[in-house]
Design an enzyme around this catalytic site. Structure first.
Site, PDB file in Angstrom:
ATOM      1  CG  PHE A   1      -0.253   0.476   2.492  1.00 19.48           C
ATOM      2  CD1 PHE A   1      -0.118   1.831   2.777  1.00 19.48           C
ATOM      3  CD2 PHE A   1       0.310  -0.445   3.376  1.00 19.48           C
ATOM      4  CE1 PHE A   1       0.545   2.255   3.937  1.00 19.48           C
ATOM      5  CE2 PHE A   1       0.967  -0.027   4.524  1.00 19.48           C
ATOM      6  CZ  PHE A   1       1.088   1.323   4.803  1.00 19.48           C
TER       7      PHE A   1
ATOM      8  CE  LYS B   1      -2.762  -8.662  -4.186  1.00 23.18           C
ATOM      9  NZ  LYS B   1      -3.476  -7.491  -3.633  1.00 23.18           N
TER      10      LYS B   1
ATOM     11  CD  GLU C   1      -5.424  -6.050   0.285  1.00 23.17           C
ATOM     12  OE1 GLU C   1      -4.455  -5.850  -0.492  1.00 23.17           O
ATOM     13  OE2 GLU C   1      -5.361  -6.822   1.263  1.00 23.17           O
TER      14      GLU C   1
ATOM     15  CB  CYS D   1      10.383  -0.339   2.512  1.00 25.95           C
ATOM     16  SG  CYS D   1      11.154   0.265   1.016  1.00 25.95           S
TER      17      CYS D   1
ATOM     18  CD  GLU E   1       8.655  -2.592   8.138  1.00 22.51           C
ATOM     19  OE1 GLU E   1       7.999  -3.618   7.947  1.00 22.51           O
ATOM     20  OE2 GLU E   1       9.185  -1.939   7.210  1.00 22.51           O
TER      21      GLU E   1
HETATM   22  P1  NAD Z   1       1.592  -6.585   3.057  1.00 15.34           P
HETATM   23  O1  NAD Z   1       2.614  -7.657   3.110  1.00 15.34           O
HETATM   24  O2  NAD Z   1       0.500  -6.582   4.062  1.00 15.34           O
HETATM   25  O3  NAD Z   1       0.861  -6.596   1.619  1.00 15.34           O
HETATM   26  C1  NAD Z   1       1.597  -6.718   0.432  1.00 15.34           C
HETATM   27  C2  NAD Z   1       0.756  -7.484  -0.581  1.00 15.34           C
HETATM   28  O4  NAD Z   1       0.512  -8.798  -0.082  1.00 15.34           O
HETATM   29  C3  NAD Z   1      -0.594  -6.835  -0.840  1.00 15.34           C
HETATM   30  O5  NAD Z   1      -0.847  -6.861  -2.225  1.00 15.34           O
HETATM   31  C4  NAD Z   1      -1.563  -7.702  -0.073  1.00 15.34           C
HETATM   32  O6  NAD Z   1      -2.814  -7.824  -0.696  1.00 15.34           O
HETATM   33  C5  NAD Z   1      -0.897  -9.063  -0.030  1.00 15.34           C
HETATM   34  N1  NAD Z   1      -1.187  -9.797   1.213  1.00 15.34           N
HETATM   35  C6  NAD Z   1      -1.487  -9.272   2.431  1.00 15.34           C
HETATM   36  N2  NAD Z   1      -1.664 -10.260   3.325  1.00 15.34           N
HETATM   37  C7  NAD Z   1      -1.466 -11.419   2.675  1.00 15.34           C
HETATM   38  C8  NAD Z   1      -1.487 -12.793   3.065  1.00 15.34           C
HETATM   39  N3  NAD Z   1      -1.763 -13.153   4.310  1.00 15.34           N
HETATM   40  N4  NAD Z   1      -1.201 -13.728   2.129  1.00 15.34           N
HETATM   41  C9  NAD Z   1      -0.902 -13.378   0.859  1.00 15.34           C
HETATM   42  N5  NAD Z   1      -0.887 -12.087   0.439  1.00 15.34           N
HETATM   43  C10 NAD Z   1      -1.153 -11.130   1.327  1.00 15.34           C
HETATM   44  O7  NAD Z   1       2.401  -5.194   3.054  1.00 15.34           O
HETATM   45  P2  NAD Z   1       1.816  -3.729   3.173  1.00 15.34           P
HETATM   46  O8  NAD Z   1       1.346  -3.511   4.568  1.00 15.34           O
HETATM   47  O9  NAD Z   1       0.909  -3.445   2.054  1.00 15.34           O
HETATM   48  O10 NAD Z   1       3.156  -2.863   2.928  1.00 15.34           O
HETATM   49  C11 NAD Z   1       4.046  -2.512   3.950  1.00 15.34           C
HETATM   50  C12 NAD Z   1       5.201  -3.479   4.024  1.00 15.34           C
HETATM   51  O11 NAD Z   1       5.871  -3.533   2.779  1.00 15.34           O
HETATM   52  C13 NAD Z   1       6.261  -3.034   5.025  1.00 15.34           C
HETATM   53  O12 NAD Z   1       6.740  -4.157   5.701  1.00 15.34           O
HETATM   54  C14 NAD Z   1       7.352  -2.417   4.146  1.00 15.34           C
HETATM   55  O13 NAD Z   1       8.641  -2.430   4.703  1.00 15.34           O
HETATM   56  C15 NAD Z   1       7.269  -3.315   2.962  1.00 15.34           C
HETATM   57  N6  NAD Z   1       7.845  -2.667   1.795  1.00 15.34           N
HETATM   58  C16 NAD Z   1       9.073  -3.068   1.386  1.00 15.34           C
HETATM   59  C17 NAD Z   1       9.685  -2.439   0.312  1.00 15.34           C
HETATM   60  C18 NAD Z   1      11.046  -2.850  -0.151  1.00 15.34           C
HETATM   61  O14 NAD Z   1      11.429  -2.456  -1.244  1.00 15.34           O
HETATM   62  N7  NAD Z   1      11.800  -3.615   0.626  1.00 15.34           N
HETATM   63  C19 NAD Z   1       9.013  -1.406  -0.353  1.00 15.34           C
HETATM   64  C20 NAD Z   1       7.753  -1.030   0.092  1.00 15.34           C
HETATM   65  C21 NAD Z   1       7.166  -1.672   1.175  1.00 15.34           C
END
Ligand code: NAD
Length: 507
Positions: A159, A183, A186, A291, A391
C-alpha cells in the site's frame, strides 16, 4: 474485508483489467477504499474470483505469443509515450494517491516521479536487453547469448507506494517482452488503476497488461498458477517469505522486497543542522510508512547531546491531511495501522524506553476522524524492546547510543534487516569504513534515504530481501529474461572435414 457501509453502496467500483478491457468483477466479496484523513469511502475494490484470475492469466498467455516477437523499438516507443502521459497527468495522479493513501501532495508527486524514472528506463530497453558474443571460441565457432522473455509474469504490490512500486514492475517486465498480471494493494488500488489506463493509452496491446484485485486468496492463486513464470513481490516480510516459499516450490522465479529497520549513524563531526533536518525528514516523512524510512538513529559520542534539538525539530512538523498546504506528516493508512502504531508506543514505554516526544492523538482541526499519529521520539532504545525488534511503519523514531563507530556498525550489523542505512559525518575515512564494513544493501553517506535511481538496481539485503536479483536497473533485465547461449559453426563447401570428434572439446 470490511463490511460495506451505506456510503460504499454509492461509491464507484474498481475494475479488473482482462484482455484489454476494464470489467466489473462478478465477485460477492468487496472492500472499501477509504480516505485515511476523513474516512470517506472513495471506492469499492473487488476480491477477484478464481475464474477471473484464470482469465487474466489466460489473456496474458495468449498475448505473449505475439508480444514476445514485437520489435524492441516498438516496445521502447510505448514507454516513451507512457512517460509523457504520466508527466501530463501528474497532478491528477498525485491527487488520487493522496486521497486514498494519505501522503502529502508533494510526496505523492514524488511517489509517481520515482516510478516515472523506471518508465524512462524501460524506454531505453534497446540498450539494456543486449546479449554477448565471443568470436572464434574454437575454429570457426562463435558463442552468443540471447536474453529471451519468460512468458507471463506477475506483480504483487504494497500500500505504501501505490504508484512507484507497480511502476517498478510492469514496465520493465513488458519492455523485456513478457506479459503481466498485476495485483495491486487492496488498500489503495485507484492510482495504480489510473496508471494502468495511461499505459493502455500509451499503446500497450490488449492482454499484455492485466490487473486483478484481492488479498491472500489472489496472491496464493498467483503463486500456484502453472502458467505464471516469475513473480515480483513487495510487502511485509511475513507475506513475502510465504510468497517466496510457495512460488519457489512451484518452480517460479521469485524476487521479494520486504520489511526493514533502517539505521543511521550520527558521528559527532557531522554537520548538525543538515543532519537533524535529514533525520526528521526521513523518520517522519510519509508518516514513517516507507520501507526505507529511518527508524533507528545510533548517536555516537557527543552527538548524543543533540536529542533536545532533534525533538524540537520534530515538534515543528505540521500534522494534517495530505491535501492541506504545508503538511509534513499525513495520516497513516488505516484505523488498524493507527491502533498498531499507538500500541507499539505503549509497549515502548512499558519496555523502559524514554518517550522524548509523544505523537499519540494529535489535534488536527477539520480532520478529527483521520488516522493521525504525530512525530514520536524514543531514546534509550535497545534490542529486545518491541519498538526496536518490530517494524513500526509509523512516525516513530528510536534513538540508541554508541561510544564509537565500531560499536555503531556492530549494532547495525546485529539487526537481521538489510534494506537501507546511512552515516552522517564530515570524515571521509569514517564514511569509507562504514561503506566497507556495514552489512546492509543500500548505503547513504549524508543521504538519509538512499534509494537508487534506475541506472542501478534496488539492492536491499539479508532479511529485507529474498531472491538474488532486485527490481529495475540491470538486475531486473536478468530477472525477467532467460539467457539462452548459442554456440554456432557454419560450414561451406570449402570447409575441410576434421572427421568424427568423440571428445568434449570444440576443435
Ligand atoms: P503486506 O505484506 O500486508 O501486503 C503486500 C501485498 O501482499 C498486498 O498486495 C496484499 O494484498 C498481499 N497480502 C497481504 N496479506 C497477505 C497474506 N496473508 N497472504 C498473501 N498475500 C497477502 O504489506 P503492506 O502492509 O501493504 O506494505 C508494507 C510493508 O511492505 C512493510 O513491511 C514495508 O517495509 C514493505 N515494503 C518493502 C519495500 C522494499 O522495497 N523492501 C518497499 C515497500 C514496502
Amino acid at each position: 474485508m470490511n463490511a460495506p457501509t451505506s456510503q460504499a453502496v454509492l461509491a464507484p467500483t474498481v475494475k479488473l483489467l482482462i484482455g484489454g478491457k476494464f470489467v466489473e468483477s462478478k465477485t460477492t466479496q468487496w472492500r472499501d477504499v477509504v480516505n485515511p484523513a476523513t474516512q470517506e469511502v472513495l471506492a469499492r475494490v473487488p476480491f477477484a474470483t478464481p475464474e477471473e484470475i484464470d482469465a487474466a492469466v489466460a489473456s496474458a498467455q495468449e498475448a505473449f505469443k505475439t508480444w514476445k516477437k514485437t520489435a524492441i523499438g516498438a516496445r521502447a516507443r510505448i514507454f516513451l509515450k507512457y512517460q509523457q502521459l504520466i508527466r501530463e497527468n501528474m497532478a491528477e495522479l498525485a491527487a488520487i494517491l493522496t486521497a486514498e493513501q494519505g501522503k502529502t501532495l508533494p510526496d505523492a508527486e514524488g511517489d509517481v516521479f520515482r516510478g516515472l524514472e523506471v518508465v524512462e528506463h524501460a524506454a531505453s530497453i534497446g540498450n539494456l536487453q543486449l546479449g554477448e558474443l565471443a568470436n572464434n571460441v574454437a575454429g570457426g565457432v562463435d558463442t552468443y547469448t540471447l536474453l529471451q522473455p519468460l512468458g507471463v509474469c506477475a506483480g504483487i504490490t504494497p500500500f505504501n507506494f501505490p504508484a512507484m512500486i507497480p511502476l517498478w514492475m510492469f514496465p520493465m517486465a513488458i519492455a523485456t517482452g513478457n506479459t503481466f498480471v498485476l495485483k495491486p494493494s487492496e488498500q489503495d488500488p485507484m492510482v495504480t488503476m489510473r496508471l494502468v489506463e495511461l499505459a493502455l493509452e500509451a499503446g500497450i496491446p490488449p492482454g499484455v497488461l492485466n490487473v486483478i484485485h484481492g488479498g491472500e486468496a489472489a496472491v496464493n492463486a498467483i503463486c500456484d498458477h502453472k502458467d505464471i513464470k516469475a513473480i515480483s513481490f513487495v510487502g511485509s516480510t511475513k507475506v513475502g517469505t510465504h510468497v517466496y516459499n510457495r512460488a519457489s516450490l512451484n518452480g517460479k522465479r521469485v524476487q521479494c522486497m520486504m520489511g526493514a529497520k533502517n539505521h543511521a549513524i550520527v558521528m559527532p563531526d557531522a554537520n548538525k543542522e543538515q543532519t537533524l533536518n535529514a533525520l526528521a525528514g526521513a523518520a517522519f516523512g510519509a508518516a514513517g510508512q516507507r520501507c526505507m524510512a529511518l527508524s533507528v538513529v545510533v548517536l555516537v559520542g557527543e552527538s548524543q547531546k543533540w536529542i533536545p534539538e532533534l525533538v524540537a525539530k520534530a515538534k515543528t512538523l505540521k500534522v494534517s491531511a495530505g491535501v492541506e498546504k504545508g503538511t509534513d506528516v499525513g495520516p497513516v493508512v488505516s484505523c488498524a495501522a493507527k491502533d498498531r502504531v499507538q500500541g507499539l508506543i505503549e509497549r515502548g514505554i512499558a519496555d523502559g524506553a524514554t518517550l522524548e516526544l509523544d505523537g499519540r492523538n494529535p489535534s488536527v482541526p477539520g480532520y478529527e476522524k483521520g488516522n493521525f499519529v504525530g512525530p514520536t521520539v524514543f531514546s534509550g532504545v535497545k534490542p529486545g524492546m518491541s519498538i526496536y525488534d518490530q517494524e513500526i511503519f509509523g512516525p516513530v523514531l528510536c534513538l540508541s547510543a554508541a561510544a564509537d563507530i565500531d560499536e555503531a556498525i556492530e549494532f547495525i550489523n546485529s539487526n537481521p534487516n538489510g534494506n537501507g542505512t546511512a552515516i552522517f559525518t564530515q570524515s571521509g575515512a569514517a564514511a569509507r569504513k562504514f561503506q566497507e564494513e556495514i552489512d546492509v544493501g543500500q548505503v547513504g553517506i549524508n543521504v538519509p534515504i538512499p534509494v537508487p535511481v534506475p541506472l542501478f538496481s534496488f539492492s536491499g539485503s539479508r532479511a529485507s530481501k529474498l531472491g538474488d536479483l532486485g527490481p529495475y536497473g540491470k538486475q531486473v533485465i536478468m530477472f525477467y529474461t532467460q539467457t539462452k547461449t548459442v554456440t554456432a559453426r557454419w560450414f561451406d563447401d570449402s570447409t575441410v572435414s576434421q572427421g568424427v570428434n568423440t571428445t568434449i572439446s570444440l576443435k
